[in-house]
Design an enzyme around this catalytic site. Sequence first.
Site, PDB file in Angstrom:
ATOM      1  CB  CYS A   1      -0.509 -19.866 -11.067  1.00 45.36           C
ATOM      2  SG  CYS A   1      -1.422 -21.044 -12.004  1.00 45.36           S
TER       3      CYS A   1
ATOM      4  NE  ARG B   1       3.492 -15.099 -11.209  1.00 44.99           N
ATOM      5  CZ  ARG B   1       4.629 -15.540 -10.696  1.00 44.99           C
ATOM      6  NH1 ARG B   1       5.567 -14.685 -10.382  1.00 44.99           N
ATOM      7  NH2 ARG B   1       4.827 -16.820 -10.497  1.00 44.99           N
TER       8      ARG B   1
ATOM      9  CD1 TRP C   1      -1.334 -18.540 -18.611  1.00 45.54           C
ATOM     10  CD2 TRP C   1      -0.255 -20.468 -18.292  1.00 45.54           C
ATOM     11  NE1 TRP C   1      -0.760 -18.902 -19.802  1.00 45.54           N
ATOM     12  CE2 TRP C   1      -0.098 -20.070 -19.641  1.00 45.54           C
ATOM     13  CE3 TRP C   1       0.352 -21.654 -17.872  1.00 45.54           C
ATOM     14  CZ2 TRP C   1       0.623 -20.818 -20.565  1.00 45.54           C
ATOM     15  CZ3 TRP C   1       1.067 -22.396 -18.787  1.00 45.54           C
ATOM     16  CH2 TRP C   1       1.202 -21.976 -20.124  1.00 45.54           C
TER      17      TRP C   1
ATOM     18  CG  ASN D   1       2.608 -21.339  -9.613  1.00 47.10           C
ATOM     19  OD1 ASN D   1       2.438 -21.861 -10.702  1.00 47.10           O
ATOM     20  ND2 ASN D   1       3.470 -20.354  -9.413  1.00 47.10           N
ATOM     21  N   GLY D   2       1.714 -24.753 -10.230  1.00 50.80           N
ATOM     22  CA  GLY D   2       2.526 -25.908 -10.599  1.00 50.80           C
ATOM     23  C   GLY D   2       1.668 -27.010 -11.190  1.00 50.80           C
TER      24      GLY D   2
ATOM     25  CD  GLU E   1      14.114 -11.378 -28.143  1.00 53.37           C
ATOM     26  OE1 GLU E   1      14.019 -12.613 -28.128  1.00 53.37           O
ATOM     27  OE2 GLU E   1      13.465 -10.646 -27.365  1.00 53.37           O
TER      28      GLU E   1
ATOM     29  CE  LYS F   1       9.980  -9.898 -27.178  1.00 50.97           C
ATOM     30  NZ  LYS F   1      11.042 -10.445 -26.437  1.00 50.97           N
TER      31      LYS F   1
ATOM     32  CD  GLU G   1       7.424 -13.003 -26.700  1.00 48.44           C
ATOM     33  OE1 GLU G   1       7.629 -13.715 -25.718  1.00 48.44           O
ATOM     34  OE2 GLU G   1       8.091 -11.965 -26.925  1.00 48.44           O
TER      35      GLU G   1
ATOM     36  CG  HIS H   1      20.305 -23.259 -48.679  1.00 47.03           C
ATOM     37  ND1 HIS H   1      20.890 -24.047 -49.635  1.00 47.03           N
ATOM     38  CD2 HIS H   1      21.249 -22.358 -48.300  1.00 47.03           C
ATOM     39  CE1 HIS H   1      22.149 -23.670 -49.813  1.00 47.03           C
ATOM     40  NE2 HIS H   1      22.389 -22.640 -49.007  1.00 47.03           N
TER      41      HIS H   1
ATOM     42  CE  LYS I   1       8.596 -10.587 -17.487  1.00 39.52           C
ATOM     43  NZ  LYS I   1       9.165 -10.266 -18.786  1.00 39.52           N
TER      44      LYS I   1
HETATM   45  N1  HGA Z   1      -2.141 -27.021 -12.584  1.00 43.45           N
HETATM   46  C1  HGA Z   1      -2.934 -25.982 -12.013  1.00 43.45           C
HETATM   47  C2  HGA Z   1      -2.084 -24.734 -11.772  1.00 43.45           C
HETATM   48  C3  HGA Z   1      -1.482 -24.233 -13.054  1.00 43.45           C
HETATM   49  C4  HGA Z   1      -0.345 -23.248 -12.886  1.00 43.45           C
HETATM   50  O1  HGA Z   1       0.435 -23.253 -11.952  1.00 43.45           O
HETATM   51  N2  HGA Z   1      -0.129 -22.361 -13.862  1.00 43.45           N
HETATM   52  O2  HGA Z   1       0.935 -21.434 -13.784  1.00 43.45           O
HETATM   53  C5  HGA Z   1      -4.151 -25.670 -12.863  1.00 43.45           C
HETATM   54  O3  HGA Z   1      -4.195 -25.978 -14.058  1.00 43.45           O
HETATM   55  O4  HGA Z   1      -5.090 -25.109 -12.315  1.00 43.45           O
END
Ligand code: HGA
Length: 608
Positions: free
Chosen positions: A2, A27, A74, A99-100, A481, A485, A488, A504, A603
């Site tokens: 986020c 990000r 996100w 964010n969190g 790595e 890549k 990803e 093995h 990111k």
């Molecule tokens: N938990 C919140 C924010 C998610 C977040 O910080 N993502 O990086 C949500 O799900 O909206």
Amino acid sequence: MCGIVAAVAQRNVQEILLEGLKRLEYRGYDSAGMTVFNDGVLTRHRALGKVAALTAQLDKAALPGFSGIAHTRWATHGKPSEANAHPHHSSDQVAVVHNGIIENYEAIKESLQRSGYAFSSETDTEVIAHLLSEKLADGLSLFDATQQIVNGLGGAYALGVMCAQEPGVVVGARQGSPLVVGVGINEAFLASDPLALLPVTDRFIYLEEGDLVELREQGAIRIVDRHGNDVERPIHTFEHGDGAASKGDYRHYMLKEIFEQPTVIEAALEGRLSAQSVLIESFGPDALALFQRTRHMHIIACGTSYHAGLVARYWLERYAGVPVQVEVASEYRYRHPVVPEGTLFVTLSQSGETADTLAALRFAKTLNYVGSLAICNVPGSSLVRESDMSLMTRAGPEIGVASTKAFTTQLVALMLLTLSVSKAKNQVEYLDIIAALRTLPEVCQRVLALDSQIEILSQAFAEKHHALFLGRGAHYPIALEGALKLKEISYIHAEAYPAGELKHGPLALVDSEMPVISVAPNDDLLEKLKSNLQEVRARGGKLFVFADESVGIDVQEDIRVLTLPHVHEALAPLLYTLPLQLLSYHVAVLKGTDVDQPRNLAKSVTVE
Ligand code: HGA
């Protein structure tokens, strides 16, 4: 992850917020939104998908105003959707971006529902809006209300909040997720990353854990620490020019960042080597004493940084004689590690805000380590501030989600660590490695010149669904790595094995449909590796070998070989990373994936 952007300015903030969101796109996110204090009310727009979709909405219905908060989400709680996108409102009186993760949101939500609050999203975030609404109804100011409610929030957050009663005020808070204050002239801003605000300021205050900040008109900034005391935090001028955050002539950030590697490797070495020696003081004034006391090392990281740590284990054990344990942060932090006496705790993180790595550092501080060292790309980041010592990798802003230059500069930093520990503990200087380090940027340049040949090679992968990467010794992590890549950015399932492990189990997968990629520097494991490659050929496997010019592996119908310039054995892991980055890049371009923002990824992973 986020992204948060907020502004209190003397001009219309809509464009500032939109530009900030675009700059945070790297990000990784799934939806975007913005609330602006507009004509006496909080007005919100949200859109699923890219910031461009939000921009299109705003083109139809502009959101002028002097204060606002904006967000790229996100999803962690609730699917990506417009209803779950931030900002979240409570009765159009309060707006919140977050964010969190609020770990105790379920209990809070039940209690708010009992009090009559209706929820319009599945997110954990929405509880914050209603909690604030409750406090504001009791007559508290937005700042005091935020201060009171954050005490009851478990988990991690960076917040930006506004309320209709206080136009021209934005309050921010940080606990476990990054948040910086941008200091303007008579205006002030908040963001998850300084890059978001570079068009409007290059002066930043990095908030400390537990800090609360209030932005008011005329650029007034008030910060209160976790104990409720008003504090002054230093203002830092952003070091990297804004040009670093643009694509230049390259088609993708990732390609630009791959090609920047000779320059940033040179920067990572600058001032850290004298004519004959490594300069231990680069790690800080206490480094010599700490390295002399170091008898073991624990290296903790996530993702690509973890692979850099795995390479460093080979180096530190071989050249410095120090036993090393390397572990991913999300595992380390939840076990009961035994810490031998004299163990140095080392973290690796591009952003310095990686939630699991930061939590691992905080956990490690409760154990009996001799000290902590952060190897990081972002000065002033949480990891750097909270570690005893730090070494900046100097890669400059890395925008592509798939890490490239951050990885190779981490390797340079880890080689400097190896040489420094060897010098501090054993009085041994590896003059040959020091000399080879100096020529590394030029050798990397020659490898990058093979780009068009690698592009041709990539055509063999575009239709594949699986790939196997092989390496031995310090090149096993390089194979890991390389596989990461490819996964990803091209979404091809790829696995890496130490070549000796093939028989093995994974040999069962090998047939003419399975491309097998191997790195073959001219080291003391070369003959063993050649035998492993024969095992693949004997099963009809198609081999793609990146080999030292002197190893003598011939091109044949079932082996394609790309020769690389010779480099000192110790530095080969750095060099062999480059063709694998280019290979993944070209495969992804052929497949038409979103190279810089691959699906589902983010990111700067600031949630657990
Ligand atoms: N938990 C919140 C924010 C998610 C977040 O910080 N993502 O990086 C949500 O799900 O909206």
